[in-house]
Design an enzyme around this catalytic site. Sequence first.
Site: not given
Length: 463
Positions: A144, A220-221, A240-241, A274, A368
């Site tokens: 992203n 990421g996810s 970092e989700l 995010c 999300e």
Amino acid sequence: MLIKGKWVESNRRSEIKNPYSGKKVGTVSMATGAEVLDAAADAKKFSSALTAYERYDILMRTAQEVEKDSRDYVASISSESGMCVKDAAKEVARAVSLLKVSAEEAKRITGESIFTDVVESAKRNLAVTIREPIGLVCAITPFNRPLNQVVVKLGPAIAANNSVILKPSEKTPLTAIKFVKALINNGLPPRMVAVVTGDPAEIGDALVSCPHIDMVTFTGSKEVGEHIAKTAGMVKLTLELGDSGALIVMDDADLAKAVKTAVAGAYGNAGQSCRGIKRILVHKNIEEAFVRGLKEATEKLKVGDPQSEDTDIGTLINEVQALEVEKRIADAVNKGARLVCGGTRKKAQITPAILTNVPRDAAIVMKETFGPCAPVVTVNDIEDAVSYVNATEYGLQTGIFTNDLAKAFYAAGQLKVGAVIVNNGPQFDSPAIPFGGVKKSGLGREGIKYAVNEMTTVKTIVF
Ligand code: NAD
């Protein structure tokens, strides 16, 4: 791919396509598991290779090169991700700041001195601590923000004197490669960083479980993050989700500012952020006025060719993602939400959508949703708003608009998130502050100084 300090190409290639035009913008090599292991084993030897002043110089000069080449970076980001050039220009400017702050942090890595005489047996000793590089950092980045997600990991990793193996998103690897070339142009020893590209299903497990790696820093996810946490074993992890990022707007808020923040947070980068706004919790007394203002601002936005200077909303990363967003809008409407405007899809593009009367358990707000959506949920008071923010499995950042200090303090104390932003949105960002989530939003902290902390280990020396 960059392996053992050399740019190598394999015959097995994957194509990167412009999500707007569908045209090919480049190809990259598809690494094998053996190549990943080879690259990691070599890079491992090159941590602690530089002095602090060398790291400072490399990062500062790279910042200047990125700034000078900003037009090329904007074009590269936009063509491989579909991000509109307005947003891509902001991304490049932010990358420059991140690099400058990383350069400064390279000179600030210090330890402590500790008097040990808190027990009789240690009364004649003195301890000092130093922070050493963790070793080889494996950086795995999402699509992203093709430049910033790489810079936010490589900047502090290099500041802390680590070597790195980078696996950029398979969807947006070209900007990442361009950036690593800039680091090397500006003096980074090429064997201090390796870059592997290709299919994550083929190389992902080999990479994160590789015995040479000392830390995995992943953005990421949630699903992939959880898989990596299981696969990586006993190494340091930063994850970092995602988030179902909330903006709370109370009835004493400055409505014009709240609307402006909602527009920027919900639709920036076509909603693929995010820390973007994924749900807006509006006090029942001002909901009508807020939605009126939001609709007026939303309808002014231009959806179009990401390369045009006047486009506000480019494409999503691909049509599959756009179909998912379309499905979530339809699901919310089926459950009773009202679609105020937008929400129509053309290939990978979605027009910015406002929904009101959104049921609290709808997927569009509980999960999300990575698209330009502003789902509005009505709340009765601050307690109701806070308890609903806390009801999802995520907890990254929450913004709250209120002019009542008591409400701001209540939210700051009760929200289960990594950061509470008063009178701004969850999208607030500064490289000086810690960034990271609680619950399923992740583990550990980024923000340059805090990432340097995660990427170093404490050694204690006792005299
Ligand atoms: P993703 O999880 O699909 O992919 C992220 C990276 O993981 C990619 O490089 C991918 O190739 C790699 N990967 C996939 N499977 C892997 C495996 N088995 N082993 C190792 N690596 C593997 O995420 P995405 O679709 O690229 O990005 C969108 C997601 O990223 C969203 O959920 C978003 O919230 C999240 N995100 C979080 C932050 C944050 O800082 N909290 C920032 C940006 C994006």
